[in-house]
Design a protein around this motif. Structure first.
Motif, PDB file in Angstrom:
ATOM      1  N   SER A 156       1.178  -1.769  -0.553  1.00 41.22           N
ATOM      2  CA  SER A 156       0.014   0.372   0.224  1.00 41.22           C
ATOM      3  C   SER A 156       0.549   1.301  -0.080  1.00 41.22           C
ATOM      4  O   SER A 156       0.588   2.505  -0.964  1.00 41.22           O
ATOM      5  N   THR A 157       2.111   1.521   0.697  1.00 40.62           N
ATOM      6  CA  THR A 157       2.579   2.348   0.695  1.00 40.62           C
ATOM      7  C   THR A 157       3.377   2.900  -0.440  1.00 40.62           C
ATOM      8  O   THR A 157       3.833   4.092  -0.865  1.00 40.62           O
ATOM      9  N   TYR A 172       2.008   2.087  -3.425  1.00 36.70           N
ATOM     10  CA  TYR A 172       1.174   2.033  -4.428  1.00 36.70           C
ATOM     11  C   TYR A 172       0.205   3.277  -3.812  1.00 36.70           C
ATOM     12  O   TYR A 172       0.768   4.154  -4.984  1.00 36.70           O
ATOM     13  N   THR A 173       0.724   3.184  -3.916  1.00 36.96           N
ATOM     14  CA  THR A 173       0.560   5.531  -2.789  1.00 36.96           C
ATOM     15  C   THR A 173       1.466   6.273  -2.481  1.00 36.96           C
ATOM     16  O   THR A 173       1.223   7.744  -4.127  1.00 36.96           O
TER      17      THR A 173
END
Length: 69
Positions: free
Chosen positions: A7-8, A10-11
């Motif tokens: 998630s990090t 992709y963010t």
């Protein structure tokens, strides 16, 4: 890479992409004011042709081999 880091990543990619789009829009707007819209379209077409050529020459990078899994 662990699922927690995904998630990090992709963010971060989203933030970078948004920033690049903003800077690119600003630069093209300034160029359109200075040089005219026709020149900006020609520049955009040339950049697209260059990127397309690079992608075509390196198309093996976009294919995943079954043996790599």
């Amino acid at each position: 890479m662990s699922k927690e880091q995904l998630s990090t990543v992709y963010t971060s990619l989203g933030a970078i992409g948004t920033g690049i789009f903003g800077v690119g829009s600003l630069v093209m707007g300034v160029l359109a004011d200075l040089l005219g819209i026709r020149i900006v379209f020609v520049i955009s077409g040339l950049l697209l042709a260059i990127v397309s050529t690079i992608a075509h020459k390196n198309k093996q990078l976009f294919v995943r081999n079954v043996m790599e899994q």
